[in-house]
Motif scaffolding. Sequence first.
Motif, PDB file in Angstrom:
ATOM      1  N   TYR A 150       0.806  -1.224   0.000  1.00  0.00           N
ATOM      2  CA  TYR A 150       0.000   0.000   0.000  1.00  0.00           C
ATOM      3  C   TYR A 150       0.835   1.268   0.000  1.00  0.00           C
ATOM      4  O   TYR A 150       0.370   2.334  -0.420  1.00  0.00           O
ATOM      5  CB  TYR A 150      -0.950   0.006   1.204  1.00  0.00           C
ATOM      6  CG  TYR A 150      -0.259  -0.075   2.547  1.00  0.00           C
ATOM      7  CD1 TYR A 150       0.265   1.066   3.156  1.00  0.00           C
ATOM      8  CD2 TYR A 150      -0.133  -1.287   3.215  1.00  0.00           C
ATOM      9  CE1 TYR A 150       0.899   1.001   4.389  1.00  0.00           C
ATOM     10  CE2 TYR A 150       0.487  -1.369   4.453  1.00  0.00           C
ATOM     11  CZ  TYR A 150       1.010  -0.225   5.034  1.00  0.00           C
ATOM     12  OH  TYR A 150       1.642  -0.302   6.245  1.00  0.00           O
TER      13      TYR A 150
ATOM     14  N   HIS B 233       1.370   1.993  -7.120  1.00  0.00           N
ATOM     15  CA  HIS B 233       0.323   2.964  -7.469  1.00  0.00           C
ATOM     16  C   HIS B 233       0.429   3.361  -8.944  1.00  0.00           C
ATOM     17  O   HIS B 233      -0.583   3.473  -9.639  1.00  0.00           O
ATOM     18  CB  HIS B 233       0.442   4.212  -6.589  1.00  0.00           C
ATOM     19  CG  HIS B 233       0.290   3.930  -5.129  1.00  0.00           C
ATOM     20  ND1 HIS B 233       0.869   4.707  -4.163  1.00  0.00           N
ATOM     21  CD2 HIS B 233      -0.374   2.933  -4.485  1.00  0.00           C
ATOM     22  CE1 HIS B 233       0.564   4.207  -2.970  1.00  0.00           C
ATOM     23  NE2 HIS B 233      -0.183   3.143  -3.146  1.00  0.00           N
TER      24      HIS B 233
ATOM     25  N   CYS C 299      -2.558  -4.201  -0.165  1.00  0.00           N
ATOM     26  CA  CYS C 299      -2.445  -3.327  -1.343  1.00  0.00           C
ATOM     27  C   CYS C 299      -3.345  -2.096  -1.235  1.00  0.00           C
ATOM     28  O   CYS C 299      -3.206  -1.154  -2.026  1.00  0.00           O
ATOM     29  CB  CYS C 299      -2.827  -4.091  -2.607  1.00  0.00           C
ATOM     30  SG  CYS C 299      -1.784  -5.509  -3.000  1.00  0.00           S
ATOM     31  N   VAL C 300      -4.279  -2.094  -0.284  1.00  0.00           N
ATOM     32  CA  VAL C 300      -5.304  -1.060  -0.227  1.00  0.00           C
ATOM     33  C   VAL C 300      -4.749   0.235   0.371  1.00  0.00           C
ATOM     34  O   VAL C 300      -4.092   0.232   1.418  1.00  0.00           O
ATOM     35  CB  VAL C 300      -6.519  -1.536   0.597  1.00  0.00           C
ATOM     36  CG1 VAL C 300      -7.565  -0.420   0.698  1.00  0.00           C
ATOM     37  CG2 VAL C 300      -7.122  -2.785  -0.029  1.00  0.00           C
ATOM     38  N   SER C 301      -5.028   1.322  -0.301  1.00  0.00           N
ATOM     39  CA  SER C 301      -4.634   2.651   0.169  1.00  0.00           C
ATOM     40  C   SER C 301      -5.560   3.679  -0.458  1.00  0.00           C
ATOM     41  O   SER C 301      -6.325   3.375  -1.378  1.00  0.00           O
ATOM     42  CB  SER C 301      -3.180   2.956  -0.238  1.00  0.00           C
ATOM     43  OG  SER C 301      -3.062   3.010  -1.648  1.00  0.00           O
TER      44      SER C 301
ATOM     45  N   GLN D  10      -2.628  -0.100   7.958  1.00  0.00           N
ATOM     46  CA  GLN D  10      -2.677   1.206   7.304  1.00  0.00           C
ATOM     47  C   GLN D  10      -4.037   1.881   7.514  1.00  0.00           C
ATOM     48  O   GLN D  10      -5.050   1.216   7.699  1.00  0.00           O
ATOM     49  CB  GLN D  10      -2.379   1.070   5.801  1.00  0.00           C
ATOM     50  CG  GLN D  10      -3.471   0.397   4.972  1.00  0.00           C
ATOM     51  CD  GLN D  10      -3.317  -1.093   4.859  1.00  0.00           C
ATOM     52  OE1 GLN D  10      -2.851  -1.757   5.775  1.00  0.00           O
ATOM     53  NE2 GLN D  10      -3.725  -1.647   3.725  1.00  0.00           N
TER      54      GLN D  10
END
Length: 439
Positions: A207, A213, A231-233, A263
């Motif tokens: 992330y 990104h 991976c989430v952001s 996160q």
Amino acid sequence: MEDDSDLKQSSWANLPDVCLRHVFYWLDDKDRSQAALVCKKWNQAMYSGSLWRTRTITFNGQPSRAHAFEYETALWYVKKFGKYLEHLKIKLLHPNSTVFTRKFQVSMRSLFSQLGKCNCRLISLSIKHLELDRLVWKNIVRAQFIKNLGTFLKRMSKQLNYLNLKGARVTLEEGCELLNSLSYLTNKSFISEINIEDFFSLHLPVYSSTLFHHTVSKFHSLVILTFNYNCVSDELLDNLCKNSAHSLCTLNIKCHIHDPHGQVVQGMSWANLAKRASKLNVNFYFERVMKHDHLARILLVEIPVRSISLRSCYFRNPDWMMRPTLTNILPAYWHALQKLTLEVNNDNELLDDELLQLILSCRRLFFLKVWAFLSVTFVERLLQNRAERKCFLTTIKVRIYTSRRETSEEKQLLHNIYKKFKNLIDSELNYFVITYPLE
């Protein structure tokens, strides 16, 4: 080969081509080869493109003549009829030695090279559970395989619509290089579905990577994306909102205890994506991430959650208290939740009332799977509410944990409950309920 004049006397001679191709479709490679020897017409049917659109090749690390013959035959047929191939699935089973992974890498290099030259139809590729972080992969073999796969993806990027690399376990740089191969020609990719669950190695905070990104920003028509919560952001959600909101329908998100998941993701980022992607459904799969504060940080009310799976994998932890989750977090999705799976070792707390209340509050819930310490009366209460149309479940799968080895009393009670609601169960439900001793 049988003489054509003899065949004309048989009823098989009048079989329409479409029916003959259908017969060939259900034959395996060996039987197809033998059938092709019958006559010229059957031999021509063997070369029908519709028979070779979908192929599965299995590489098995457990040596046997049968496995070797199956693999070699399948590989030969893919090379021979590769120009017709549209869906390719590679299965890698029991990669237990460096010799085997080397053989696999060489075989795949040859296969990729052949398909790259003759195929322009491939729309679906699946190579699952490579586990490239294991010691059976020597560095040079691993690097060569990733290079070959990347080159092949570049060649197929124009028509490829589905890619499944679940369980590849690559580094951040290697993973982004493979994904970038899909946008090689135009710096944009219009692939519809990607599965990168367990794609990156364990413990990676994906992330926070600007490289990741940038890679994701190249995908412009995603419909289904399967990946890990590490991976989430906000940046990922913003990229999806900007480039795929018009097409995005499903996010499948796995959250594992060994993957970073601390996160902070803003509810506003989820809200913006949900607003722009009006068809979006999010499915969460938690493995041993059971603490209330961790779940509360992840399961934000702005997320359009369709299904939730919470699995403790038989592990027990005194800090895993499910009652706050059932009463404070999950009810927020009463209007959207359709599938609920709970596999918890809750011998330290009773959950009957809280779970039943949650089920009754979720008006769209149709699938329930529960493995937990529950009373038998929970099942009876649930079925009574279903009979009274207070809930709308169509699938009920319950495994009632018990600390006792002897469960004959509980089994008899469940049998009585089944007889009481037999008409309902047989006519409207996919129903399976058992007791299970858990020590």
